[in-house]
Design a protein around this motif. Structure first.
Motif, PDB file in Angstrom:
ATOM      1  N   MET A  40       0.846  -1.180   0.000  1.00  0.00           N
ATOM      2  CA  MET A  40       0.000   0.000   0.000  1.00  0.00           C
ATOM      3  C   MET A  40       0.892   1.243   0.000  1.00  0.00           C
ATOM      4  SD  MET A  40      -3.147  -1.138   0.063  1.00  0.00           S
ATOM      5  CE  MET A  40      -4.386  -0.142   0.831  1.00  0.00           C
ATOM      6  N   VAL A  41       0.384   2.283  -0.642  1.00  0.00           N
ATOM      7  CA  VAL A  41       1.091   3.549  -0.730  1.00  0.00           C
ATOM      8  C   VAL A  41       0.053   4.668  -0.577  1.00  0.00           C
ATOM      9  CG1 VAL A  41       0.930   3.613  -3.256  1.00  0.00           C
ATOM     10  CG2 VAL A  41       2.719   4.881  -2.111  1.00  0.00           C
ATOM     11  N   THR A  42       0.457   5.748   0.042  1.00  0.00           N
ATOM     12  CA  THR A  42      -0.428   6.898   0.156  1.00  0.00           C
ATOM     13  C   THR A  42      -0.141   7.843  -1.002  1.00  0.00           C
ATOM     14  OG1 THR A  42      -0.516   6.717   2.553  1.00  0.00           O
ATOM     15  CG2 THR A  42      -1.152   8.837   1.606  1.00  0.00           C
ATOM     16  N   VAL A  43      -1.193   8.190  -1.742  1.00  0.00           N
ATOM     17  CA  VAL A  43      -1.050   9.137  -2.842  1.00  0.00           C
ATOM     18  C   VAL A  43      -1.785  10.420  -2.481  1.00  0.00           C
ATOM     19  CG1 VAL A  43      -0.746   7.404  -4.635  1.00  0.00           C
ATOM     20  CG2 VAL A  43      -3.028   8.220  -4.124  1.00  0.00           C
ATOM     21  N   THR A  44      -1.167  11.523  -2.824  1.00  0.00           N
ATOM     22  CA  THR A  44      -1.756  12.842  -2.617  1.00  0.00           C
ATOM     23  C   THR A  44      -1.656  13.588  -3.934  1.00  0.00           C
ATOM     24  OG1 THR A  44      -1.049  12.845  -0.308  1.00  0.00           O
ATOM     25  CG2 THR A  44      -1.628  14.981  -1.268  1.00  0.00           C
ATOM     26  N   MET A  45      -2.762  14.133  -4.364  1.00  0.00           N
ATOM     27  CA  MET A  45      -2.787  14.886  -5.619  1.00  0.00           C
ATOM     28  C   MET A  45      -3.919  15.888  -5.579  1.00  0.00           C
ATOM     29  SD  MET A  45      -4.326  11.922  -8.153  1.00  0.00           S
ATOM     30  CE  MET A  45      -3.403  10.586  -7.409  1.00  0.00           C
ATOM     31  N   THR A  46      -3.882  16.806  -6.503  1.00  0.00           N
ATOM     32  CA  THR A  46      -4.972  17.761  -6.659  1.00  0.00           C
ATOM     33  C   THR A  46      -5.843  17.257  -7.800  1.00  0.00           C
ATOM     34  OG1 THR A  46      -3.547  19.552  -5.922  1.00  0.00           O
ATOM     35  CG2 THR A  46      -5.556  20.175  -7.087  1.00  0.00           C
ATOM     36  N   VAL A  47      -7.118  17.041  -7.508  1.00  0.00           N
ATOM     37  CA  VAL A  47      -8.055  16.558  -8.521  1.00  0.00           C
ATOM     38  C   VAL A  47      -9.158  17.596  -8.665  1.00  0.00           C
ATOM     39  CG1 VAL A  47      -9.647  14.718  -9.196  1.00  0.00           C
ATOM     40  CG2 VAL A  47      -7.546  14.149  -7.949  1.00  0.00           C
ATOM     41  N   ASN A  48      -9.242  18.161  -9.847  1.00  0.00           N
ATOM     42  CA  ASN A  48     -10.239  19.203 -10.136  1.00  0.00           C
ATOM     43  C   ASN A  48     -10.176  20.342  -9.127  1.00  0.00           C
ATOM     44  OD1 ASN A  48     -11.101  17.676 -12.330  1.00  0.00           O
ATOM     45  ND2 ASN A  48     -12.665  16.624 -11.141  1.00  0.00           N
ATOM     46  N   GLY A  49      -8.948  20.706  -8.764  1.00  0.00           N
ATOM     47  CA  GLY A  49      -8.733  21.828  -7.861  1.00  0.00           C
ATOM     48  C   GLY A  49      -8.831  21.507  -6.385  1.00  0.00           C
ATOM     49  N   ARG A  50      -9.098  20.261  -6.050  1.00  0.00           N
ATOM     50  CA  ARG A  50      -9.251  19.849  -4.654  1.00  0.00           C
ATOM     51  C   ARG A  50      -8.163  18.840  -4.291  1.00  0.00           C
ATOM     52  NH1 ARG A  50     -13.248  15.852  -4.214  1.00  0.00           N
ATOM     53  NH2 ARG A  50     -12.453  14.669  -2.493  1.00  0.00           N
ATOM     54  N   GLN A  51      -7.466  19.074  -3.190  1.00  0.00           N
ATOM     55  CA  GLN A  51      -6.423  18.134  -2.795  1.00  0.00           C
ATOM     56  C   GLN A  51      -7.062  16.902  -2.160  1.00  0.00           C
ATOM     57  OE1 GLN A  51      -3.182  19.686  -0.498  1.00  0.00           O
ATOM     58  NE2 GLN A  51      -1.989  17.844  -0.801  1.00  0.00           N
ATOM     59  N   VAL A  52      -6.582  15.737  -2.598  1.00  0.00           N
ATOM     60  CA  VAL A  52      -7.058  14.468  -2.057  1.00  0.00           C
ATOM     61  C   VAL A  52      -5.851  13.634  -1.655  1.00  0.00           C
ATOM     62  CG1 VAL A  52      -9.195  14.448  -3.400  1.00  0.00           C
ATOM     63  CG2 VAL A  52      -7.160  13.349  -4.323  1.00  0.00           C
ATOM     64  N   SER A  53      -6.047  12.793  -0.656  1.00  0.00           N
ATOM     65  CA  SER A  53      -4.995  11.899  -0.197  1.00  0.00           C
ATOM     66  C   SER A  53      -5.649  10.591   0.216  1.00  0.00           C
ATOM     67  CB  SER A  53      -4.251  12.538   0.974  1.00  0.00           C
ATOM     68  OG  SER A  53      -3.114  11.790   1.298  1.00  0.00           O
ATOM     69  N   LYS A  54      -5.150   9.486  -0.301  1.00  0.00           N
ATOM     70  CA  LYS A  54      -5.726   8.178   0.006  1.00  0.00           C
ATOM     71  C   LYS A  54      -4.642   7.121  -0.045  1.00  0.00           C
ATOM     72  CE  LYS A  54     -10.399   7.098  -1.018  1.00  0.00           C
ATOM     73  NZ  LYS A  54     -10.836   6.903   0.230  1.00  0.00           N
ATOM     74  N   GLU A  55      -4.847   6.091   0.704  1.00  0.00           N
ATOM     75  CA  GLU A  55      -3.969   4.928   0.647  1.00  0.00           C
ATOM     76  C   GLU A  55      -4.527   3.966  -0.396  1.00  0.00           C
ATOM     77  OE1 GLU A  55      -2.885   1.499   3.738  1.00  0.00           O
ATOM     78  OE2 GLU A  55      -2.272   3.508   4.407  1.00  0.00           O
ATOM     79  N   VAL A  56      -3.655   3.546  -1.322  1.00  0.00           N
ATOM     80  CA  VAL A  56      -4.070   2.650  -2.400  1.00  0.00           C
ATOM     81  C   VAL A  56      -3.022   1.559  -2.592  1.00  0.00           C
ATOM     82  CG1 VAL A  56      -5.379   4.430  -3.637  1.00  0.00           C
ATOM     83  CG2 VAL A  56      -2.978   4.049  -4.197  1.00  0.00           C
ATOM     84  N   GLU A  57      -3.412   0.513  -3.275  1.00  0.00           N
ATOM     85  CA  GLU A  57      -2.445  -0.518  -3.652  1.00  0.00           C
ATOM     86  C   GLU A  57      -1.480   0.063  -4.678  1.00  0.00           C
ATOM     87  OE1 GLU A  57      -3.685  -4.494  -4.662  1.00  0.00           O
ATOM     88  OE2 GLU A  57      -5.613  -4.152  -3.664  1.00  0.00           O
ATOM     89  N   ASP A  58      -0.258  -0.423  -4.671  1.00  0.00           N
ATOM     90  CA  ASP A  58       0.762   0.056  -5.612  1.00  0.00           C
ATOM     91  C   ASP A  58       0.303  -0.062  -7.058  1.00  0.00           C
ATOM     92  OD1 ASP A  58       2.230   0.255  -3.311  1.00  0.00           O
ATOM     93  OD2 ASP A  58       3.692  -1.276  -3.846  1.00  0.00           O
ATOM     94  N   ARG A  59      -0.471  -1.080  -7.367  1.00  0.00           N
ATOM     95  CA  ARG A  59      -0.873  -1.348  -8.757  1.00  0.00           C
ATOM     96  C   ARG A  59      -2.184  -0.678  -9.159  1.00  0.00           C
ATOM     97  NH1 ARG A  59      -2.433  -7.517  -7.319  1.00  0.00           N
ATOM     98  NH2 ARG A  59      -4.427  -7.009  -6.379  1.00  0.00           N
ATOM     99  N   ARG A  60      -2.741   0.157  -8.294  1.00  0.00           N
ATOM    100  CA  ARG A  60      -4.023   0.827  -8.554  1.00  0.00           C
ATOM    101  C   ARG A  60      -3.888   1.774  -9.746  1.00  0.00           C
ATOM    102  NH1 ARG A  60      -9.128  -0.167  -7.345  1.00  0.00           N
ATOM    103  NH2 ARG A  60     -10.314   1.531  -6.437  1.00  0.00           N
ATOM    104  N   LEU A  61      -4.725   1.593 -10.755  1.00  0.00           N
ATOM    105  CA  LEU A  61      -4.708   2.480 -11.910  1.00  0.00           C
ATOM    106  C   LEU A  61      -5.371   3.806 -11.569  1.00  0.00           C
ATOM    107  CD1 LEU A  61      -5.700  -0.030 -14.735  1.00  0.00           C
ATOM    108  CD2 LEU A  61      -3.431   0.954 -14.304  1.00  0.00           C
ATOM    109  N   LEU A  62      -4.910   4.867 -12.204  1.00  0.00           N
ATOM    110  CA  LEU A  62      -5.487   6.186 -11.975  1.00  0.00           C
ATOM    111  C   LEU A  62      -6.971   6.195 -12.303  1.00  0.00           C
ATOM    112  CD1 LEU A  62      -5.160   9.164 -11.210  1.00  0.00           C
ATOM    113  CD2 LEU A  62      -4.382   9.603 -13.559  1.00  0.00           C
ATOM    114  N   VAL A  63      -7.377   5.546 -13.379  1.00  0.00           N
ATOM    115  CA  VAL A  63      -8.799   5.515 -13.748  1.00  0.00           C
ATOM    116  C   VAL A  63      -9.632   4.886 -12.633  1.00  0.00           C
ATOM    117  CG1 VAL A  63      -8.741   3.314 -15.029  1.00  0.00           C
ATOM    118  CG2 VAL A  63     -10.451   5.061 -15.596  1.00  0.00           C
ATOM    119  N   ASP A  64      -9.144   3.819 -12.020  1.00  0.00           N
ATOM    120  CA  ASP A  64      -9.885   3.174 -10.927  1.00  0.00           C
ATOM    121  C   ASP A  64      -9.880   4.041  -9.678  1.00  0.00           C
ATOM    122  OD1 ASP A  64     -10.458   0.929 -12.527  1.00  0.00           O
ATOM    123  OD2 ASP A  64      -8.537   0.007 -12.010  1.00  0.00           O
ATOM    124  N   PHE A  65      -8.777   4.710  -9.413  1.00  0.00           N
ATOM    125  CA  PHE A  65      -8.689   5.636  -8.283  1.00  0.00           C
ATOM    126  C   PHE A  65      -9.736   6.735  -8.445  1.00  0.00           C
ATOM    127  CE2 PHE A  65      -6.805   9.523  -6.424  1.00  0.00           C
ATOM    128  CZ  PHE A  65      -6.722   9.122  -5.095  1.00  0.00           C
TER     129      PHE A  65
END
Length: 163
Positions: free
Chosen positions: A1-26
């Motif tokens: 598992m890895v924690t990803v943090t990014m800005t999506v549509n102007g809003r910052q989001v942070s979530k723990e996801v599996e390493d192999r999680r595709l961006l589309v599924d996220f």
């Protein structure tokens, strides 16, 4: 598992996801942004196109972890509230959609195309650059018309802003 943090549509989001999680599924499953569609799972249809750090990418080919620290814009983030983006309005006006499944990816690709060609577009360029997006309904004619119309409108707005 890895924690990803990014800005999506102007809003910052942070979530723990599996390493192999595709961006589309996220985007679809973890954030509930279902406008980005999964069409082929092979990166050939373009229904999953989003903008990552200002560039169009097929989100089925990008790991969520690769977008960590980045900025993502989806079809949901394109309009300004109730005001449609010029390309969304052009798709409506020029009947650039039928079933609508490919439309989010076509629009996101179209916006990228318009932004990369600020001096204008021609039909041949639009058709060549849309080769990575598949539409099974429209035959592309109205999609191309919509992109050309929006490009012209956006160029006019850019000229006015510069004056």
């Amino acid at each position: 598992m890895v924690t990803v943090t990014m800005t999506v549509n102007g809003r910052q989001v942070s979530k723990e996801v599996e390493d192999r999680r595709l961006l589309v599924d996220f985007l679809r499953e973890d954030l509930g942004l279902t406008g980005t569609h999964v069409g082929c799972d092979t990166s050939q249809c373009g229904a999953c196109v989003v903008h990552l750090d200002g560039k169009a990418v097929k989100s089925c080919t990008v790991l969520a972890a690769q977008a960590d620290g980045g900025s993502v814009k989806t079809i949901e983030g394109l309009a300004n509230g109730a005001d449609l983006h010029p390309l969304q309005a052009a798709f409506k006006e020029h009947h650039g959609l039928q079933c609508g499944f490919c439309t989010p990816g076509m629009i996101m690709s179209g916006v990228d195309l318009i932004e990369r060609h600020p001096d204008g577009l021609d039909e041949k360029t639009v058709r060549v650059e849309l080769e990575g997006n598949i539409c099974r309904c429209t035959g592309y004619h109205n999609i191309v018309k919509a992109i050309l119309a929006a490009a012209e409108e956006m160029r006019g707005g850019m000229r006015q802003a510069a004056e």
